[in-house]
Scaffold this motif. Structure first.
Motif, PDB file in Angstrom:
ATOM      1  N   ALA A 269       0.801  -1.258  -0.020  1.00  0.00           N
ATOM      2  CA  ALA A 269      -0.167  -0.032   0.044  1.00  0.00           C
ATOM      3  C   ALA A 269       0.851   1.257  -0.063  1.00  0.00           C
ATOM      4  N   ALA A 270       2.044   1.115   0.713  1.00  0.00           N
ATOM      5  CA  ALA A 270       2.865   2.274   0.912  1.00  0.00           C
ATOM      6  C   ALA A 270       3.632   2.537  -0.478  1.00  0.00           C
ATOM      7  N   VAL A 271       3.961   1.571  -1.314  1.00  0.00           N
ATOM      8  CA  VAL A 271       4.796   1.388  -2.561  1.00  0.00           C
ATOM      9  C   VAL A 271       3.811   1.870  -3.420  1.00  0.00           C
ATOM     10  N   ALA A 272       2.496   1.702  -3.345  1.00  0.00           N
ATOM     11  CA  ALA A 272       1.200   2.204  -4.475  1.00  0.00           C
ATOM     12  C   ALA A 272       1.152   3.405  -4.352  1.00  0.00           C
ATOM     13  N   VAL A 273       1.599   4.469  -3.382  1.00  0.00           N
ATOM     14  CA  VAL A 273       1.612   5.784  -3.544  1.00  0.00           C
ATOM     15  C   VAL A 273       2.361   6.627  -4.571  1.00  0.00           C
ATOM     16  N   ALA A 274       3.759   5.670  -4.833  1.00  0.00           N
ATOM     17  CA  ALA A 274       4.286   6.397  -5.878  1.00  0.00           C
ATOM     18  C   ALA A 274       3.431   6.341  -7.272  1.00  0.00           C
ATOM     19  N   PRO A 275       3.170   5.153  -7.849  1.00  0.00           N
ATOM     20  CA  PRO A 275       2.527   5.064  -9.141  1.00  0.00           C
ATOM     21  C   PRO A 275       1.068   5.609  -8.897  1.00  0.00           C
ATOM     22  N   MET A 276       0.440   5.855  -7.946  1.00  0.00           N
ATOM     23  CA  MET A 276      -1.101   6.710  -7.812  1.00  0.00           C
ATOM     24  C   MET A 276      -0.554   8.107  -8.200  1.00  0.00           C
ATOM     25  N   CYS A 277       0.751   8.715  -7.756  1.00  0.00           N
ATOM     26  CA  CYS A 277       0.930   9.984  -8.110  1.00  0.00           C
ATOM     27  C   CYS A 277       1.160  10.138  -9.607  1.00  0.00           C
ATOM     28  N   VAL A 278       2.094   9.146 -10.040  1.00  0.00           N
ATOM     29  CA  VAL A 278       2.396   9.366 -11.592  1.00  0.00           C
ATOM     30  C   VAL A 278       1.194   9.072 -12.283  1.00  0.00           C
ATOM     31  N   LEU A 279       0.377   8.329 -12.020  1.00  0.00           N
ATOM     32  CA  LEU A 279      -0.836   7.890 -12.843  1.00  0.00           C
ATOM     33  C   LEU A 279      -1.571   9.040 -13.172  1.00  0.00           C
TER      34      LEU A 279
END
Length: 355
Positions: A276-286
Motif C-alpha cells: 500500500a505504501a509502495v502504491a503511493v508512488a504510481p498513484m502520483c504518476v498515474l
C-alpha cells in the motif's frame, strides 16, 4: 529539472493536503456517528467519543493516503495543465518519462510518510483508542488496564498481557474460581480469539486443575471456552493486524509458523502494508496521462470522479483479494502485491500511450 521537481512537489503536496483535510474531516464525522449508540454506556460520553474518533485518525489516514495522493495529483497537475504550465515544460524539451520521474520523487516522499504512519503512529494509537473506549464503557465492570488487562467473565478471570518492544508475548492467563471463591484452575494460552459461536478459541492452551490434594494438567493446541463478554472487552485480547507495527507483524507471523498455526491472515496484512505504501508512488504518476489526455481541459469535478473511481477500484481489488485469498488459500505475496503490480503496469501503459 531541480526547479521543476520542486515546483511539482509543492503543487501536488498542496492539493493532496487539501484532499486529506477534507477526507479526514469526513472520516472523523463518520467515526463519531458510529459511536453514538455507545454514548451513555458507563463513563463513555460525548467527549470520550470525540477523543476516540480523533485517536483513530492516523490509521484511517494511512489507509486513505493512496487515494488522497491520486486525487491530489489529479487536481494539482490538472491545474498546471489548465494554465498551460505543463505544456511549457514539455515544450522546453522535458519528455513524458522525465516528467514522470520528477513526479515520482514526490510520490516516494509521500510513500515514506505513509510508511511512517502505518508503522509508528497508527498502530499504537489504534490500540490505545480501543483500550480507552473499552475502559470508559466498562468503568463499572471489573476491568483494569495497564501493561496488561484484567477482565472478569463470570467465575473466570483473564489477564491479557500486552506486547512488549522485543515482542515477548505474555499471552492470556485464565484463573477459574469455584462456587466458594477458591482457585479451581489456572490456564495459559499464547493468544485468544472468538469463533462464530461466540466461544473463546485459545491457542497452545495449558491448564492446571486443582483436585483435592493433587493437580491435573491438560495441554491442547486449540481449546474452546464459554464467552459472556462484550465485543469491546473481547477486542482487548485479540491480536489485530492493524494494531501491530510491521516489525511486530513479521515476528508474530514467525511465531505462528513455529507453532504450526495459520499465519496467512497476518502475512497478507504484513505484505499489504508495504504494498500500500509502495502504491503511493504510481498513484502520483498515474495522474500525468489523464491531465495530458482528454481530461486536460476537464474541470476539478471530473478529475475527482476519475480519481475516486480508480482509488475505489484499487481498494476493492486489494480487499477482495485479501478476503478471497484466505478462502482459496492463495499465496499471501500474490494476494498482497497483485493490485500494486497491476497499478504499476497500468501506469506504464498509460504513460507510453500519452507520449
Amino acid at each position: 529539472m531541480r526547479v521543476i521537481r520542486r515546483y511539482l512537489f509543492r503543487s501536488i503536496v498542496a492539493t493532496t493536503s487539501l484532499v486529506m483535510s477534507v477526507l479526514m474531516g469526513l472520516a472523523v464525522f463518520l467515526e463519531f456517528v458510529t459511536q453514538l449508540d455507545d454514548i451513555g454506556a458507563g463513563e463513555y460520553g460525548l467527549i470520550q467519543a470525540i477523543i476516540y474518533s480523533f485517536l483513530k485518525l492516523p490509521n484511517i489516514a494511512y489507509q486513505m493516503l493512496p487515494m488522497a495522493v491520486l486525487l491530489g495529483s489529479l487536481l494539482g497537475l490538472g491545474a498546471l495543465a489548465n494554465h498551460g504550465e505543463l505544456v511549457i515544460i514539455r515544450a522546453a524539451g522535458v519528455s513524458m518519462f522525465r516528467l514522470a520521474g520528477a513526479v515520482t520523487m514526490t510520490g516516494v516522499i509521500l510513500a515514506l510518510i505513509t510508511l511512517v504512519l502505518g508503522e509508528y503512529v497508527g498502530p499504537p494509537l489504534d490500540n490505545y483508542a480501543r483500550q480507552y473506549r473499552a475502559q470508559a464503557k466498562h468503568a463499572n465492570d471489573p476491568v483494569t488496564t495497564g501493561k496488561s488487562a484484567w477482565i472478569r467473565d463470570g467465575d473466570t478471570y483473564l489477564n491479557v498481557s500486552r506486547l512488549t518492544d522485543d515482542y515477548r508475548l505474555g499471552g492470556v492467563y485464565l484463573y477459574k474460581m469455584d462456587a466458594d471463591g477458591k482457585l479451581d484452575a489456572v490456564g495459559r494460552a499464547d493468544s485468544a480469539g472468538v469463533d462464530a459461536a461466540n466461544q473463546w478459541v485459545l491457542s497452545n492452551y495449558n491448564e492446571t486443575l486443582f483436585i483435592g490434594n493433587g493437580v491435573k494438567t491438560m495441554k491442547a493446541r486449540r481449546s474452546t471456552q464459554a464467552n459472556n463478554l462484550s465485543p469491546d472487552l473481547v477486542g482487548l485480547t485479540v491480536v489485530r493486524p492493524d494494531g501491530l507495527s510491521g516489525v511486530e507483524l513479521w515476528r508474530y507471523v514467525n511465531y505462528l509458523k513455529r507453532n504450526e498455526l495459520d499465519s496467512s491472515r497476518y502475512e497478507v496484512a504484513f505484505w499489504s502494508r508495504i504494498a500500500a505504501a509502495v502504491a503511493v508512488a504510481p498513484m502520483c504518476v498515474l495522474a500525468l496521462p489523464f491531465v495530458f489526455g482528454r481530461m486536460r481541459s476537464s474541470g476539478a469535478g471530473a478529475k475527482m470522479v476519475v480519481g475516486l473511481f480508480i482509488g475505489l477500484a484499487y481498494f476493492l481489488a486489494a480487499r477482495g483479494l485479501s478476503d478471497g485469498g484466505q478462502v482459496y488459500e492463495l499465496d499471501p505475496l500474490v494476494v498482497a502485491w497483485f493490485p500494486t503490480v497491476a497499478l504499476f503496469v497500468a501506469t506504464l501503459v498509460a504513460l507510453a500511450r500519452a507520449r
